[in-house]
Design an enzyme around this catalytic site. Structure first.
Site, PDB file in Angstrom:
ATOM      1  N   GLN A 137      42.371  41.072  46.233  1.00  0.00           N
ATOM      2  CA  GLN A 137      41.879  40.204  47.301  1.00  0.00           C
ATOM      3  C   GLN A 137      42.775  38.978  47.423  1.00  0.00           C
ATOM      4  O   GLN A 137      43.067  38.313  46.427  1.00  0.00           O
ATOM      5  CB  GLN A 137      40.432  39.781  47.021  1.00  0.00           C
TER       6      GLN A 137
ATOM      7  N   HIS B   3      35.977  41.045  53.551  1.00  0.00           N
ATOM      8  CA  HIS B   3      36.468  41.729  54.751  1.00  0.00           C
ATOM      9  C   HIS B   3      36.824  43.169  54.429  1.00  0.00           C
ATOM     10  O   HIS B   3      37.245  43.484  53.314  1.00  0.00           O
ATOM     11  CB  HIS B   3      37.687  41.013  55.341  1.00  0.00           C
TER      12      HIS B   3
END
Length: 142
Positions: free
Chosen positions: A94, A100
């Site tokens: 990430q 997301h």
């Protein structure tokens, strides 16, 4: 949340190429696409990790990715398959700490792949799997 580029996109303060919006999510094109059509599905409410994601966002996120995958297949862009990918935490890759989903159109020869570590595919002993299952079961939120 200051400093969160996705919060800026959700607020309309940062330029993006939107695909779809509703009360819970925003879907827009990734500025560093793996392949043409690579888009992101982002909850409107900020959460850095999945564990912090509110229930409304949880209910909206994956169904939006499913609809995005269908739209990619129907778009006329190269798309013989779709990967949906989420990195939760720095060790998982990430880079933007606002939950997301990447929705990646795939096609033969696109150059993208996943490399599995040495030892992948080795069937683990049932006792080990049962111990791990018990540890996770004991930590499962109620």
């Amino acid at each position: 949340m200051s400093g969160c580029v996705f919060c800026g996109i959700v607020a309309g303060d940062v330029d993006a190429s939107p695909v779809r919006e509703d009360e819970a999510i925003v879907a827009f094109m990734d500025i560093r696409p793996v392949s043409r059509g690579h888009l992101l599905v982002v909850p409107r409410r900020h959460a850095a990790t999945l564990a912090e994601l509110d229930e409304e966002s949880q209910r909206a996120l994956f169904p939006a990715a499913v609809r995005a995958a269908g739209a990619l297949r129907a778009s006329g862009l190269p798309c013989e398959g779709v990967n949906v990918w989420l990195a939760d935490g720095e060790a998982a890759g990430q880079e933007v700490f606002h939950v997301h989903l990447h929705v990646l159109p795939r096609f033969a020869g696109d150059g993208f792949g996943i490399r599995f570590p040495d030892g992948y595919g080795t069937v683990r002993p049932r006792e080990e799997l049962d111990r791990d299952a018990a540890a996770i079961r004991g930590a499962w939120p109620r």
